[in-house]
Structures are given as structure tokens and as C-alpha cells.
Enzyme design. Structure first.
Site, PDB file in Angstrom:
ATOM      1  N   GLU A 167     100.795  70.629   4.238  1.00  0.00           N
ATOM      2  CA  GLU A 167     100.362  70.078   2.961  1.00  0.00           C
ATOM      3  C   GLU A 167     100.789  68.621   2.857  1.00  0.00           C
ATOM      4  OE1 GLU A 167     100.088  72.212  -1.109  1.00  0.00           O
ATOM      5  OE2 GLU A 167     102.098  71.352  -0.987  1.00  0.00           O
ATOM      6  N   ASP A 178     104.321  74.608   4.227  1.00  0.00           N
ATOM      7  CA  ASP A 178     104.535  73.976   2.930  1.00  0.00           C
ATOM      8  C   ASP A 178     105.872  73.253   3.051  1.00  0.00           C
ATOM      9  OD1 ASP A 178     104.337  73.249   0.251  1.00  0.00           O
ATOM     10  OD2 ASP A 178     105.294  75.095  -0.441  1.00  0.00           O
ATOM     11  N   ASP A 222     106.550  79.347  -2.189  1.00  0.00           N
ATOM     12  CA  ASP A 222     106.520  78.455  -1.021  1.00  0.00           C
ATOM     13  C   ASP A 222     105.848  79.153   0.163  1.00  0.00           C
ATOM     14  OD1 ASP A 222     107.989  76.388  -2.363  1.00  0.00           O
ATOM     15  OD2 ASP A 222     109.820  77.533  -2.006  1.00  0.00           O
TER      16      ASP A 222
END
Length: 157
Positions: free
Chosen positions: A67, A7, A140
Site C-alpha cells: 500500500e 500493509d 492490518d
């Protein structure tokens, strides 16, 4: 198959390592990489790279899943996130890992069944889907687990 889920962020990056052994998914490890906003950006990027490099060397992933990002209304924030993504992708390339990118809504839908799920819903679902993740409290880190999970269950490798 071992997936490193990322992430991306400059201030608090989440990472996770999830493996698929036969039909079973197995959570191996996860964490967050925090940088100090007072440090120069090149030092923050170097810290992210050196820390992620240790993860790659320890867990030997076959692939990285990251991502995709959206363009924020704050162009400076978007640019800094772009720097972080570039540094991360460079590291992934240096270790010759395959890489897949996933839209946030795809990750949310895969993990929760709803493409606009909230952070707490993702955190709740990964704890149900992957044994060993019950200690995760940071969103996260949970997102990184969800990204790796998405790569494995969608057979996007």
C-alpha cells in the site's frame, strides 16, 4: 501467480499471501508482525525483515503488492513509516520480486466498491470474497489481504 500483500507499518504490519489458480483466487495465509515501540528502530526493522523473509521463503510469491502511504501531519510518524517501507522494499528487491503499489482508496474501491470505506467494511468484504479468511479479525491483516486481492483482480501483475 502468488502475491504477497503488505500493509506497511512499524508497529503492526499486516501481510497476506493470495494466489490465482486459473480463474480462481485462493487465500493461502496471512498475519501481523508486531514490534515493541520501546525497542530501537533498527531492531524493529530487522525483526520485520526477518519475519517477512520467512514468509517469502515459505510461500515463494511471484510479486509483492504494497500500500502506498500518505504523508501524515506528524512528520515523525511519516518518517518511521518511510523507514519501514524502505526496509520492506529492500527485502522485496533482494528476493528479486516484482512489486506494485496501490493507493488506499484504490484498494478500498476494489474490495468494497467505495473508495472511502471503513476498516470494518474491508474486513467484511474480504471474508465474502475469499474463502478461508473468516478467522481474520485484525484490520492490518485484512488490509494486506485486500492489497493482494486488488493486485490480482486488477490484473496488475
Amino acid at each position: 501467480m502468488i502475491i504477497l500483500g503488505i500493509d506497511p507499518a512499524l508497529g503492526s504490519l499486516g501481510w497476506a499471501v493470495v494466489a490465482k489458480e486459473t480463474a480462481q483466487l485462493k487465500y493461502l495465509a496471512s498475519g501481523i508482525i508486531k514490534t515493541n515501540s520501546k525497542d530501537a528502530i533498527h531492531h524493529r526493522l530487522a525483526f520485520i525483515n526477518s519475519t517477512l523473509e520467512k514468509v517469502i521463503l515459505e510461500y515463494q510469491p511471484n510479486m509483492a503488492a504494497i500500500e502506498e502511504t500518505f504523508v501524515n501531519t506528524n512528520s515523525v510518524t511519516s518518517l518511521k513509516l518511510g523507514y519501514a517501507r524502505g526496509a520492506i522494499m529492500s527485502l522485496i528487491g533482494r528476493y528479486n520480486l516484482d512489486m506494485r503499489e496501490f493507493k488506499p482508496n484504490t484498494v478500498k474501491k476494489t474490495v468494497t466498491g467505495y473508495g472511502h470505506a471503513e476498516k470494518d467494511q474491508i474486513l467484511h468484504m474480504i471474508k465474502l470474497l475469499l474463502p478461508g479468511t473468516f478467522l481474520i479479525t485484525n484490520s492490518d491483516e485484512a488490509d494486506a489481504v485486500a492489497i493482494a486481492y486488488t493486485c490480482l483482480v486488477t490484473k496488475n501483475y
